[in-house]
Scaffold this active site. Structure first.
Site, PDB file in Angstrom:
ATOM      1  N   ASP A  62     -10.061  -4.622  -4.590  1.00 54.21           N
ATOM      2  CA  ASP A  62      -9.512  -3.562  -3.740  1.00 54.21           C
ATOM      3  C   ASP A  62     -10.433  -2.337  -3.803  1.00 54.21           C
ATOM      4  O   ASP A  62     -10.592  -1.722  -4.862  1.00 54.21           O
ATOM      5  CB  ASP A  62      -8.107  -3.194  -4.218  1.00 54.21           C
ATOM      6  CG  ASP A  62      -7.355  -2.285  -3.258  1.00 54.21           C
ATOM      7  OD1 ASP A  62      -8.003  -1.547  -2.500  1.00 54.21           O
ATOM      8  OD2 ASP A  62      -6.114  -2.313  -3.273  1.00 54.21           O
ATOM      9  N   HIS A 107      -7.777  -5.270  -0.744  1.00 47.91           N
ATOM     10  CA  HIS A 107      -6.631  -4.378  -0.580  1.00 47.91           C
ATOM     11  C   HIS A 107      -5.500  -5.018   0.212  1.00 47.91           C
ATOM     12  O   HIS A 107      -4.319  -4.815  -0.105  1.00 47.91           O
ATOM     13  CB  HIS A 107      -7.083  -3.089   0.112  1.00 47.91           C
ATOM     14  CG  HIS A 107      -5.985  -2.088   0.293  1.00 47.91           C
ATOM     15  ND1 HIS A 107      -5.390  -1.445  -0.774  1.00 47.91           N
ATOM     16  CD2 HIS A 107      -5.357  -1.622   1.415  1.00 47.91           C
ATOM     17  CE1 HIS A 107      -4.456  -0.625  -0.317  1.00 47.91           C
ATOM     18  NE2 HIS A 107      -4.413  -0.719   0.986  1.00 47.91           N
ATOM     19  N   SER A 124       0.830  -1.198   0.000  1.00 47.00           N
ATOM     20  CA  SER A 124       0.000   0.000   0.000  1.00 47.00           C
ATOM     21  C   SER A 124       0.873   1.260   0.000  1.00 47.00           C
ATOM     22  O   SER A 124       1.649   1.480  -0.932  1.00 47.00           O
ATOM     23  CB  SER A 124      -0.965  -0.035   1.189  1.00 47.00           C
ATOM     24  OG  SER A 124      -1.954   0.961   1.065  1.00 47.00           O
TER      25      SER A 124
END
Length: 321
Positions: free
Chosen positions: A267, A297, A170
């Site tokens: 996601d 995600h 991320s």
């Protein structure tokens, strides 16, 4: 293809026989499914669930694997900067460094799984907490993307020896690109997991004008999130403004090393199209985007972790031949 040793991760997975990921020994990556062109020499690998393949001789023999040994927490002392908590396994090069996501610590599922995998291979591995997060010193309210970028560079400069593969999750995927730009001689490959390049800035800019003005006046953005225990993240407006200085998608990204971008199509935080944008912006000609149709995600399910460690293995093999 070398033996991957014995690890608890491998032993926990169903085994149907490992498939070689090289074609004709020439080093060209082979995907599982169609390979339409992404641009700049990269390829989009559209994957259904990753094949269950054996990676561990002991696992195939049904051997019992000892519980994972705990690695003691150490601290990187930095004059005039918060001390960083980290854990390090010593081993061979290239080393692997895990860079966590937004307000995530070094004890997450992916960080621990990579540690287990690197231990089975005998490769060096480092995981750490950002300043203001986990066991590291610092005030979270004073943290910025720029300060966390410095944290990553401190780990690379002061702890890592020799060439390194960075694995960024991320926001960590955003920071790994900055690290590769700043330390091109030391960073030899990248793996992004739901890479959130420019993510918080783009999310903020998508808000209605009146909402953005309200946040600016209050000085805090209360952003809903199912990944926060409170159900929201309280993000300083100043954090967003500072992050704007580190955006990368507005121009070519000067990273020339191999890059693998893994992303789940479910996601709902960072759309998978972001990884396509990153691939298109990278100057590297060795870029793969790998999509998992049913992953979210966090990409922390067994099949996601298996894909991740196979990708690490593939890059280590590529860099070692």
């Amino acid at each position: 293809m070398r033996s991957l040793g014995s690890c608890a991760l491998c032993a926990s997975l169903p085994v149907t026989g490992r498939r070689d990921r090289r074609e004709g020994g020439g080093g060209r990556r082979v995907g599982y499914g169609a390979l339409p062109e992404v641009g700049l020499g990269g390829r989009l690998l559209w994957l259904t669930p990753w094949p269950q393949r054996g990676t561990c001789t002991a696992a195939r023999k049904g051997a019992t694997v000892a519980p994972r040994q705990k690695t003691s927490v150490s601290f990187l002392r930095r004059p005039d900067l918060p001390n960083l908590a980290y854990k390090k396994l010593k081993g061979k090069s290239p080393g692997v460094i895990f860079i966590p996501g937004f307000i995530s610590n070094m004890n997450g599922t992916k960080a621990l799984a990579i540690e287990e995998f690197c231990k089975s291979l005998g490769h060096t591995y480092i995981r750490f907490d950002y300043s203001g997060v986990g066991n590291s010193d610092g005030n979270l309210q004073e943290c910025t993307v720029g300060k966390w970028r410095k944290d990553v560079l401190s780990i690379i400069d002061d702890l890592a020896v020799g060439p390194q593969i960075l694995v960024g999750s991320s926001l960590g995927g955003w920071l790994m690109l900055h690290a590769a730009i700043s330390r091109p001689q030391k960073v030899v490959a990248l793996i992004g997991i739901a890479t959130a390049v420019d993510g918080l800035v783009m999310q903020f800019n998508q808000l209605p004008t009146e909402v953005k003005k309200e946040i600016e006046a209050k000085g805090v953005w209360t952003m809903p999130s199912k990944y926060s225990e409170e159900g929201v993240y309280h993000i300083q407006y100043s954090f967003i403004k500072e992050a704007e200085h580190h955006c990368l998608l507005h121009s070519p990204i000067p990273v020339a090393c191999p890059v693998r971008l893994l992303h789940g199509m479910k996601d709902d935080i960072i759309p998978w199209q972001t990884s396509i944008q990153v691939a298109d912006r990278l100057v590297s000609t060795d870029v793969d985007v790998i999509l998992r149709k049913h992953s979210d995600h966090r990409m922390k399910e067994k099949a996601d972790i298996q894909l991740l460690v196979y990708t690490i293995d593939d890059l280590i093999d590529k860099l070692s031949t």
